[in-house]
Design an enzyme around this catalytic site. Structure first.
Site, PDB file in Angstrom:
ATOM      1  N   CYS A  65       0.833  -1.204   0.000  1.00 33.85           N
ATOM      2  CA  CYS A  65       0.000   0.000   0.000  1.00 33.85           C
ATOM      3  C   CYS A  65       0.867   1.252   0.000  1.00 33.85           C
ATOM      4  O   CYS A  65       1.853   1.326   0.739  1.00 33.85           O
ATOM      5  CB  CYS A  65      -0.905   0.000   1.231  1.00 33.85           C
ATOM      6  SG  CYS A  65      -2.080   1.387   1.256  1.00 33.85           S
ATOM      7  N   CYS A  69      -0.435   4.990   6.843  1.00 31.17           N
ATOM      8  CA  CYS A  69      -1.199   4.850   8.090  1.00 31.17           C
ATOM      9  C   CYS A  69      -0.364   4.105   9.128  1.00 31.17           C
ATOM     10  O   CYS A  69       0.024   2.946   8.917  1.00 31.17           O
ATOM     11  CB  CYS A  69      -2.503   4.113   7.823  1.00 31.17           C
ATOM     12  SG  CYS A  69      -3.503   4.832   6.490  1.00 31.17           S
ATOM     13  N   CYS A  72      -1.032   0.384  10.389  1.00 30.36           N
ATOM     14  CA  CYS A  72      -1.318  -0.682   9.426  1.00 30.36           C
ATOM     15  C   CYS A  72      -0.078  -1.475   9.036  1.00 30.36           C
ATOM     16  O   CYS A  72       0.949  -0.906   8.669  1.00 30.36           O
ATOM     17  CB  CYS A  72      -1.961  -0.075   8.180  1.00 30.36           C
ATOM     18  SG  CYS A  72      -2.506  -1.315   6.992  1.00 30.36           S
ATOM     19  N   CYS A 109     -16.972  -9.231   3.896  1.00 35.64           N
ATOM     20  CA  CYS A 109     -16.339  -7.932   3.707  1.00 35.64           C
ATOM     21  C   CYS A 109     -15.132  -8.094   2.791  1.00 35.64           C
ATOM     22  O   CYS A 109     -14.178  -8.796   3.137  1.00 35.64           O
ATOM     23  CB  CYS A 109     -15.909  -7.357   5.055  1.00 35.64           C
ATOM     24  SG  CYS A 109     -17.278  -7.217   6.229  1.00 35.64           S
ATOM     25  N   CYS A 142     -20.021  -6.358   1.691  1.00 37.85           N
ATOM     26  CA  CYS A 142     -19.528  -5.016   1.985  1.00 37.85           C
ATOM     27  C   CYS A 142     -18.170  -4.857   1.323  1.00 37.85           C
ATOM     28  O   CYS A 142     -17.327  -5.762   1.410  1.00 37.85           O
ATOM     29  CB  CYS A 142     -19.396  -4.823   3.499  1.00 37.85           C
ATOM     30  SG  CYS A 142     -18.702  -3.221   4.004  1.00 37.85           S
ATOM     31  N   CYS A 202     -20.621   1.937   6.585  1.00 38.67           N
ATOM     32  CA  CYS A 202     -19.959   1.282   7.718  1.00 38.67           C
ATOM     33  C   CYS A 202     -18.700   2.084   8.011  1.00 38.67           C
ATOM     34  O   CYS A 202     -17.849   2.255   7.145  1.00 38.67           O
ATOM     35  CB  CYS A 202     -19.618  -0.164   7.354  1.00 38.67           C
ATOM     36  SG  CYS A 202     -18.577  -1.030   8.546  1.00 38.67           S
ATOM     37  N   ARG A 272     -19.797  -3.324  16.070  1.00 37.54           N
ATOM     38  CA  ARG A 272     -19.059  -4.559  15.761  1.00 37.54           C
ATOM     39  C   ARG A 272     -17.701  -4.563  16.454  1.00 37.54           C
ATOM     40  O   ARG A 272     -16.939  -3.609  16.347  1.00 37.54           O
ATOM     41  CB  ARG A 272     -18.864  -4.663  14.244  1.00 37.54           C
ATOM     42  CG  ARG A 272     -18.174  -5.953  13.794  1.00 37.54           C
ATOM     43  CD  ARG A 272     -17.980  -5.952  12.282  1.00 37.54           C
ATOM     44  NE  ARG A 272     -19.213  -5.584  11.610  1.00 37.54           N
ATOM     45  CZ  ARG A 272     -19.268  -4.878  10.484  1.00 37.54           C
ATOM     46  NH1 ARG A 272     -18.160  -4.439   9.909  1.00 37.54           N
ATOM     47  NH2 ARG A 272     -20.426  -4.580   9.931  1.00 37.54           N
TER      48      ARG A 272
END
Length: 390
Positions: A65, A69, A72, A109, A142, A202, A272
């Protein structure tokens, strides 16, 4: 406690607590913890009974990626030894999803690392969504693909996606300390795009990144204003090789208080328990089911979770039941779309009613000893030749 009675009454009316009341929940002592759980549990049961919705993650594209972040393991510069692979083919993703559905998952998901999808990526994911829905009757899908460009949410909806996930993660004031390659406003914009396209939004948070109680209340209040249907609460998994790999700020008791505060602020929303519940809640996981009405089954994107069989046993032993595909997750007023007024204060009466108590001042919380033994890199399931955990 007058505070808890006030919060229960507000939760049953979908009325927004005050910031001082939310902060007071986080400041309660361990001696009062079971009272806090019992109070928030009344709100949870009022809107969701004893049902637990199961969700299953499929990591369509892992690692590599370009975003930075700090939390992560897939970030730019991460040295965490995670699985790295490019896009799964639709049939591979469908096979992975089928394992979760067989284990009781109602929602799949689909997640892909990256800043956001190209139009070609949206085509690819659209084909995957159609394949999964063709092969698994009644399953919800999702998508979580990063920042969306104009028109992409509509295309995902046309392909059969039911929801879109994009977390705020932390407060607006501290967001720049966690990520520099995109902004908090970018994230808000993507959640709003999902809403506008008719997708169930979400959006949630990550706790344990060194934030203050005020930061936690800020982000949960921001989520209430955005009005997503589901709010995943992640607890930071400190991966070695990431900037936050040394952050161990959470105890099981603090995790429960965070979940309770989220439930009081978002009473009729699917709360959740997401990544990190096994690492930080540990043997207190069953208590968390009295606060949240939804969990992930099995493994996460890059880390291993509790065995799927153990998840199901935990739910049954705690006196809860797995929500079926024939059951509607959300209360009727949300499921019919009547509560999405754009202001996130449906039924709140303005949200200015206080408890009459002096706000409690949070004492500094101490984190647990690092439990690096509980942080295990995923080596099975999507992207491997081994059977998934479901």
């Amino acid at each position: 406690m007058d505070l808890l009675n006030t919060l229960v009454d507000k939760g049953l009316r979908r009325e927004l607590p005050t910031r001082d009341e939310a902060l007071a929940v986080l400041a309660t002592s361990d001696d009062d913890l079971l009272d806090v759980v019992a109070a928030a549990g009344k709100v949870r049961r009022h809107w969701f009974g004893r049902r637990v919705k199961l969700n299953y993650l499929v990591n369509l594209k892992s690692g590599l990626c370009p975003e930075d972040c700090s939390y992560c393991s897939q970030r730019l510069g991460s040295t965490a030894g995670i699985l790295k692979y490019t896009w799964l083919k639709p049939d591979q993703a469908s096979d992975a999803a089928a394992a979760g559905v067989a284990g009781g998952a109602k929602r799949v998901c689909l997640v892909a690392s990256g800043r956001g999808p190209t139009d070609r990526d949206v085509d690819r994911v659209s084909e995957t969504i159609k394949t999964i829905k063709d092969n698994n009757e009644g399953v919800e899908v999702c998508a979580c693909l990063g920042l969306l460009s104009d028109g992409q949410a509509e295309r995902l909806r046309e392909a059969g996606a039911d929801a879109y996930n994009h977390n705020l993660n932390t407060s607006e004031a501290t967001y720049g300390e966690i990520t520099t390659t995109h902004t908090y406003e970018d994230r808000v914009d993507t959640v709003q795009k999902a809403h506008a396209a008719g997708l169930s939004a979400c959006s949630g948070l990550i706790a344990g990144m060194g934030e203050t109680d005020e930061d936690l209340v800020d982000v949960v209040f921001s989520l209430r204003e955005l009005d997503p249907d589901s709010v995943p609460v992640n607890f930071l998994i400190p991966f070695e090789g990431t900037p936050l790999g040394k952050e161990w700020n959470l105890t099981p008791q603090r995790c429960l208080r965070i979940l309770a505060m989220t439930r009081f602020v978002c009473p009729d929303v699917e709360v959740r328990i997401a990544g990190g519940r096994e690492v930080h809640l540990r043997t207190m996981q069953p208590l968390a089911l009295h606060l949240a009405n939804s969990i992930f089954l099995g493994d996460y994107l890059t880390s291993e979770g509790q065995a799927g069989k153990a998840d199901l046993e935990m739910i049954a032993d705690a006196g809860f039941e797995v929500e079926g595909t024939d059951q509607v997750t959300l209360p009727e007023h949300r499921a019919t779309g009547g509560c999405h007024d754009g202001g996130g204060v449906c039924g709140s009466g303005g949200g200015t009613c206080g408890s009459g108590e002096e706000p409690q001042v949070a004492e500094p919380h101490t984190g647990a000893e690092p439990r690096t033994d509980l942080v295990a890199v995923r080596r099975r399931g999507a992207g491997t030749d081994l059977a998934p955990n479901a």
